[in-house]
Write a protein that holds these residues in place. Structure first.
Motif, PDB file in Angstrom:
ATOM      1  N   LEU A  95      40.775  52.223  -1.640  1.00 19.64           N
ATOM      2  CA  LEU A  95      41.711  51.289  -1.036  1.00 19.64           C
ATOM      3  C   LEU A  95      43.156  51.746  -1.202  1.00 19.64           C
ATOM      4  O   LEU A  95      43.568  52.176  -2.279  1.00 19.64           O
ATOM      5  CB  LEU A  95      41.539  49.914  -1.687  1.00 19.64           C
ATOM      6  N   ASP A  96      43.919  51.660  -0.121  1.00 19.59           N
ATOM      7  CA  ASP A  96      45.361  51.856  -0.191  1.00 19.59           C
ATOM      8  C   ASP A  96      45.958  50.543  -0.693  1.00 19.59           C
ATOM      9  O   ASP A  96      46.018  49.554   0.039  1.00 19.59           O
ATOM     10  CB  ASP A  96      45.912  52.205   1.193  1.00 19.59           C
ATOM     11  N   THR A  97      46.381  50.520  -1.937  1.00 18.92           N
ATOM     12  CA  THR A  97      46.826  49.272  -2.557  1.00 18.92           C
ATOM     13  C   THR A  97      48.293  48.966  -2.287  1.00 18.92           C
ATOM     14  O   THR A  97      48.817  47.979  -2.805  1.00 18.92           O
ATOM     15  CB  THR A  97      46.607  49.335  -4.082  1.00 18.92           C
ATOM     16  N   SER A  98      48.952  49.768  -1.457  1.00 23.42           N
ATOM     17  CA  SER A  98      50.381  49.541  -1.212  1.00 23.42           C
ATOM     18  C   SER A  98      50.629  48.291  -0.374  1.00 23.42           C
ATOM     19  O   SER A  98      51.722  47.727  -0.402  1.00 23.42           O
ATOM     20  CB  SER A  98      51.000  50.753  -0.519  1.00 23.42           C
ATOM     21  N   LYS A  99      49.628  47.831   0.392  1.00 29.70           N
ATOM     22  CA  LYS A  99      49.786  46.624   1.182  1.00 29.70           C
ATOM     23  C   LYS A  99      48.443  45.926   1.320  1.00 29.70           C
ATOM     24  O   LYS A  99      47.515  46.452   1.932  1.00 29.70           O
ATOM     25  CB  LYS A  99      50.352  46.925   2.565  1.00 29.70           C
ATOM     26  N   LEU A 100      48.355  44.734   0.744  1.00 32.66           N
ATOM     27  CA  LEU A 100      47.155  43.909   0.796  1.00 32.66           C
ATOM     28  C   LEU A 100      47.569  42.564   1.381  1.00 32.66           C
ATOM     29  O   LEU A 100      48.361  41.837   0.783  1.00 32.66           O
ATOM     30  CB  LEU A 100      46.570  43.718  -0.601  1.00 32.66           C
ATOM     31  N   VAL A 101      47.045  42.246   2.557  1.00 37.83           N
ATOM     32  CA  VAL A 101      47.481  41.053   3.280  1.00 37.83           C
ATOM     33  C   VAL A 101      46.373  40.011   3.274  1.00 37.83           C
ATOM     34  O   VAL A 101      45.259  40.264   3.743  1.00 37.83           O
ATOM     35  CB  VAL A 101      47.874  41.396   4.737  1.00 37.83           C
ATOM     36  N   LYS A 102      46.691  38.832   2.755  1.00 37.85           N
ATOM     37  CA  LYS A 102      45.714  37.751   2.734  1.00 37.85           C
ATOM     38  C   LYS A 102      45.703  37.047   4.081  1.00 37.85           C
ATOM     39  O   LYS A 102      46.729  36.575   4.570  1.00 37.85           O
ATOM     40  CB  LYS A 102      46.047  36.748   1.632  1.00 37.85           C
ATOM     41  N   TYR A 131      39.880  35.881   2.212  1.00 35.78           N
ATOM     42  CA  TYR A 131      39.764  36.947   3.205  1.00 35.78           C
ATOM     43  C   TYR A 131      41.059  37.753   3.234  1.00 35.78           C
ATOM     44  O   TYR A 131      42.149  37.200   3.400  1.00 35.78           O
ATOM     45  CB  TYR A 131      39.474  36.341   4.586  1.00 35.78           C
ATOM     46  N   TRP A 132      40.920  39.068   3.089  1.00 35.53           N
ATOM     47  CA  TRP A 132      42.059  39.971   3.024  1.00 35.53           C
ATOM     48  C   TRP A 132      41.870  41.120   4.006  1.00 35.53           C
ATOM     49  O   TRP A 132      40.743  41.458   4.382  1.00 35.53           O
ATOM     50  CB  TRP A 132      42.191  40.562   1.615  1.00 35.53           C
ATOM     51  N   THR A 133      42.976  41.742   4.392  1.00 37.25           N
ATOM     52  CA  THR A 133      42.907  42.986   5.143  1.00 37.25           C
ATOM     53  C   THR A 133      43.831  44.011   4.507  1.00 37.25           C
ATOM     54  O   THR A 133      44.831  43.667   3.874  1.00 37.25           O
ATOM     55  CB  THR A 133      43.262  42.774   6.637  1.00 37.25           C
ATOM     56  N   ALA A 134      43.451  45.267   4.669  1.00 38.04           N
ATOM     57  CA  ALA A 134      44.214  46.385   4.120  1.00 38.04           C
ATOM     58  C   ALA A 134      43.708  47.642   4.819  1.00 38.04           C
ATOM     59  O   ALA A 134      42.865  47.582   5.717  1.00 38.04           O
ATOM     60  CB  ALA A 134      44.021  46.490   2.611  1.00 38.04           C
ATOM     61  N   ARG A 135      44.221  48.787   4.413  1.00 33.46           N
ATOM     62  CA  ARG A 135      43.689  50.079   4.865  1.00 33.46           C
ATOM     63  C   ARG A 135      43.122  50.821   3.673  1.00 33.46           C
ATOM     64  O   ARG A 135      43.536  50.604   2.532  1.00 33.46           O
ATOM     65  CB  ARG A 135      44.782  50.928   5.530  1.00 33.46           C
ATOM     66  N   ASP A 136      42.179  51.709   3.956  1.00 36.03           N
ATOM     67  CA  ASP A 136      41.796  52.622   2.895  1.00 36.03           C
ATOM     68  C   ASP A 136      42.716  53.836   2.960  1.00 36.03           C
ATOM     69  O   ASP A 136      43.621  53.918   3.810  1.00 36.03           O
ATOM     70  CB  ASP A 136      40.310  52.985   2.954  1.00 36.03           C
TER      71      ASP A 136
END
Length: 213
Positions: free
Chosen positions: A88-95, A104-109
């Motif tokens: 997981l790319d933890t620099s941006k985690l959007v709920k 429920y969250w979205t992010a990028r790997d």
């Protein structure tokens, strides 16, 4: 042209906890407490490094939002190394939202794949599904997560869709929009397996339901 989301199933035999996700996605599930960790690559494998953020316009919330409050708590629940293709790319985690069923969250790997993450915080169960950016733009990605034999009361389906889908006018039995990019609910009682959802594109967006048996 219609776009289809095709499901794939992953099961933890030791816990009976089930997760169903998208062909072409990388899915991971972690059960905290040292009980079990399950990782399953769906039927389309990924090789090499994908072009990061190739289709940013498909999900603008990932670029227009800062990390949401609660991101630290999310990271304590999931195995970030096993999310997606390369962690997981933890620099941006959007709920995206929360209800009685889960959060429920979205992010990028780290390869630029677009991910949805679902957590049952009370039970310490989480699941994730990620799709390459170019695939997400036309297919979205989804996840059906169950508590299995130990927590049969826990079940939810979550569908993360691109901005082109008009959820405000969508009417799907068993599913409710949560914001502009997320549908959540339970479609196991539905007879149909695909539903056309209004889209700003030339054609409707065809959602293939992820009912878990």
């Amino acid at each position: 042209m219609s776009y289809f989301i095709t499901p794939q199933t992953a099961t933890s035999s030791s816990e009976g906890i089930k997760m169903r996700s998208t062909t072409g996605s990388v899915v991971r599930k972690r059960i905290l407490g040292g009980v079990a960790v399950v990782g399953v690559a769906a039927s389309v494998a990924f090789f090499g490094t994908l072009s990061a953020h190739a289709d940013d316009a498909a999900l603008k919330i990932l670029d227009n939002s800062a990390s949401s409050p609660g991101a630290t708590e999310l990271l304590s629940m999931i195995d970030e190394v096993n999310v997606g293709q390369s962690g997981l790319d933890t620099s941006k985690l959007v709920k995206l939202g929360e209800n009685a069923s889960g959060a429920y969250w979205t992010a990028r790997d780290n390869s630029g794949n677009v991910c949805i993450i679902v957590t049952f915080a009370e039970a310490g169960i989480s699941g994730s599904s990620c799709a390459p950016a170019e695939n997400f733009a036309t297919e979205g990605t989804h996840l059906a997560l169950s508590g299995g034999d130990k927590r049969p009361d826990l079940y939810v389906e979550a569908y993360l869709v691109p901005d082109v889908v008009e959820l405000s006018t969508a009417r799907i039995s068993g599913l409710m929009p949560m914001g502009e990019n997320l549908l959540v609910g339970d479609t196991r009682a539905a007879e149909e397996v695909t539903v056309d959802v209004p889209s700003t594109g030339t054609d409707d967006f065809t959602l293939r339901l992820a009912q878990m048996e």
